[in-house]
Design a protein around this motif. Structure first.
Motif, PDB file in Angstrom:
ATOM      1  N   UNK A 151      45.139  31.676  44.961  1.00  0.00           N
ATOM      2  CA  UNK A 151      44.701  31.697  43.573  1.00  0.00           C
ATOM      3  C   UNK A 151      45.297  32.890  42.839  1.00  0.00           C
ATOM      4  N   UNK A 152      45.323  32.808  41.534  1.00  0.00           N
ATOM      5  CA  UNK A 152      45.864  33.888  40.708  1.00  0.00           C
ATOM      6  C   UNK A 152      44.992  35.138  40.840  1.00  0.00           C
ATOM      7  N   UNK A 153      45.594  36.316  40.634  1.00  0.00           N
ATOM      8  CA  UNK A 153      44.823  37.562  40.713  1.00  0.00           C
ATOM      9  C   UNK A 153      43.618  37.517  39.783  1.00  0.00           C
ATOM     10  N   UNK A 154      42.598  38.224  40.149  1.00  0.00           N
ATOM     11  CA  UNK A 154      41.368  38.237  39.370  1.00  0.00           C
ATOM     12  C   UNK A 154      40.220  37.703  40.206  1.00  0.00           C
ATOM     13  N   UNK A 155      40.528  36.849  41.130  1.00  0.00           N
ATOM     14  CA  UNK A 155      39.508  36.317  42.032  1.00  0.00           C
ATOM     15  C   UNK A 155      39.881  36.780  43.435  1.00  0.00           C
ATOM     16  N   UNK A 156      38.963  37.419  44.105  1.00  0.00           N
ATOM     17  CA  UNK A 156      39.231  37.895  45.451  1.00  0.00           C
ATOM     18  C   UNK A 156      38.936  36.784  46.443  1.00  0.00           C
TER      19      UNK A 156
END
Length: 85
Positions: A58-63
């Motif tokens: 997933x794109x950065x922002x969600x760990x």
């Protein structure tokens, strides 16, 4: 049983049904690994490079959790885990 012939240059053509089953195409690489138990070489397709992993997370922002990462890695690695003799 599929069969191949070695050319004078040491090259072989992998039969089409084997290539289809392994999901191989022109330019793919193959590893030959000695099985210490059977003393036979196993052919394993080497799929891609680290660049092929781009976009599977997933794109950065969600760990991501470790479990999510392990599932993603297993999914990509599952297709390369087949062993043919």
């Amino acid at each position: 049983m599929p069969r191949a012939t070695i050319t004078s240059k040491g090259q072989i053509t992998i039969p089409a049904d084997i290539r289809r089953e392994l999901g191989m195409k022109a330019g793919d690489r193959i590893d030959f690994v000695l099985n210490e138990t059977t003393h036979r070489y196993e052919m394993r397709p080497t799929k891609g490079s680290i660049r092929d992993l781009y976009g599977i997370f997933h794109k950065p922002g969600r760990h991501l959790t470790i479990e999510e990462m392990n599932r993603a890695i297993a999914k990509v690695g599952a297709s390369a885990g087949k062993i043919y003799r």
